[in-house]
Scaffold this active site. Sequence first.
Site, PDB file in Angstrom:
ATOM      1  N   ASP A  24       0.831  -1.208   0.000  1.00  0.00           N
ATOM      2  CA  ASP A  24       0.000   0.000   0.000  1.00  0.00           C
ATOM      3  C   ASP A  24       0.868   1.261   0.000  1.00  0.00           C
ATOM      4  O   ASP A  24       1.952   1.264   0.576  1.00  0.00           O
ATOM      5  CB  ASP A  24      -0.912  -0.025   1.237  1.00  0.00           C
ATOM      6  CG  ASP A  24      -2.058   0.959   1.106  1.00  0.00           C
ATOM      7  OD1 ASP A  24      -2.282   1.497   0.000  1.00  0.00           O
ATOM      8  OD2 ASP A  24      -2.747   1.197   2.123  1.00  0.00           O
ATOM      9  N   ASN A  72     -10.457  -2.871  -6.792  1.00  0.00           N
ATOM     10  CA  ASN A  72      -9.611  -1.913  -7.522  1.00  0.00           C
ATOM     11  C   ASN A  72     -10.171  -1.537  -8.905  1.00  0.00           C
ATOM     12  O   ASN A  72      -9.745  -0.555  -9.505  1.00  0.00           O
ATOM     13  CB  ASN A  72      -8.176  -2.450  -7.688  1.00  0.00           C
ATOM     14  CG  ASN A  72      -7.356  -2.376  -6.410  1.00  0.00           C
ATOM     15  OD1 ASN A  72      -6.422  -3.146  -6.211  1.00  0.00           O
ATOM     16  ND2 ASN A  72      -7.692  -1.448  -5.508  1.00  0.00           N
TER      17      ASN A  72
HETATM   18  C1  FPP Z   1      -1.803   0.126  -3.377  1.00  0.00           C
HETATM   19  O1  FPP Z   1      -1.350   1.442  -3.400  1.00  0.00           O
HETATM   20  C2  FPP Z   1      -1.223  -0.624  -4.467  1.00  0.00           C
HETATM   21  C3  FPP Z   1      -1.923  -1.191  -5.485  1.00  0.00           C
HETATM   22  C4  FPP Z   1      -3.391  -1.116  -5.574  1.00  0.00           C
HETATM   23  C5  FPP Z   1      -1.253  -1.892  -6.596  1.00  0.00           C
HETATM   24  C6  FPP Z   1      -0.061  -2.728  -6.280  1.00  0.00           C
HETATM   25  C7  FPP Z   1       0.684  -2.923  -7.542  1.00  0.00           C
HETATM   26  C8  FPP Z   1       2.034  -2.896  -7.667  1.00  0.00           C
HETATM   27  C9  FPP Z   1       2.945  -2.809  -6.538  1.00  0.00           C
HETATM   28  C10 FPP Z   1       2.683  -2.907  -9.011  1.00  0.00           C
HETATM   29  C11 FPP Z   1       2.620  -4.121  -9.831  1.00  0.00           C
HETATM   30  C12 FPP Z   1       2.692  -5.420  -9.148  1.00  0.00           C
HETATM   31  C13 FPP Z   1       3.448  -6.476  -9.546  1.00  0.00           C
HETATM   32  C14 FPP Z   1       3.280  -7.793  -8.878  1.00  0.00           C
HETATM   33  C15 FPP Z   1       4.471  -6.366 -10.604  1.00  0.00           C
HETATM   34  P1  FPP Z   1      -2.398   2.626  -3.607  1.00  0.00           P
HETATM   35  O2  FPP Z   1      -2.374   3.010  -5.039  1.00  0.00           O
HETATM   36  O3  FPP Z   1      -3.715   2.248  -3.067  1.00  0.00           O
HETATM   37  O4  FPP Z   1      -1.729   3.741  -2.744  1.00  0.00           O
HETATM   38  P2  FPP Z   1      -2.450   4.945  -1.980  1.00  0.00           P
HETATM   39  O5  FPP Z   1      -3.214   4.319  -0.842  1.00  0.00           O
HETATM   40  O6  FPP Z   1      -1.299   5.753  -1.513  1.00  0.00           O
HETATM   41  O7  FPP Z   1      -3.315   5.643  -2.975  1.00  0.00           O
END
Ligand code: FPP
Length: 246
Positions: A24, A72
Amino acid sequence: MSTAPLPANPDSSQGPNHVAIIMDGNGRWATARGLPRVAGHRRGADAVRRVVRGAGEFGIPILTLFAFSTENWTRPADEVSDLMGLLRHYLRNELKELHKNGVRLRVIGNREGLAPDIVNDIADAERTTLDNRRIDVNICINYGARDEILRATRSLARQVAAGELAADRIDANLFERELLTAGVPDPDLLIRTSGEQRISNFLLWQCAYSELVFVEALWPDFGKDDLAQAIAEYRRRERRYGGVSG
Ligand code: FPP
């Protein structure tokens, strides 16, 4: 993952055997730098490479990463498309490297909602790495725990209705066999980054007795040292599974 081979025989005797991570903070990482959210996701993918390598070095046999939840899809279309692009890139372009390093890749989630080419890439990656034993890396894509539990329940209900199964025979073992994680031991340690302290519909059944470690680092900043600290914290904990200390 980098090209250097993983070291042999790391000490994993104290566990954890299975580490799950809610990655996250990508969006906040980018926003704090005046960058588009996708920049955070890209750096998040770099963190995935570091952590897979770190887990291999620390002798963690199973690593499960929450990459895309069933919720998501409600994000703006361009962000969803960027995330799918990153996952596509990871499955396609890093397969050789993962395979060389003994990673057995498994994708956990509902594949029905995914683009056909991603479904093919997943099948290809799983087939290619099936016999690897160095480390299991499970990537959760289009995963939601309530959806998983409901599907398992419906499947069992259908078996009961068809007269194939007596309702009284349904126990934890039988139920687990219906989950998307069938055959995967429960996580010992669940890490969430970015200071948030929630489980967010991730592995609700499987994390019943997991140790939870919440870390302040945003996912793109998370590295091997943070993983080592979370493991050290896990090793300080006393796990009682509802019993008393011995
Ligand atoms: C949460 O951060 C993260 C995600 C919803 C996506 C996770 C994806 C990756 C790390 C990249 C690709 C993965 C792989 C396995 C190559 P957020 O966007 O919700 O952060 P925020 O809470 O700060 O908005």
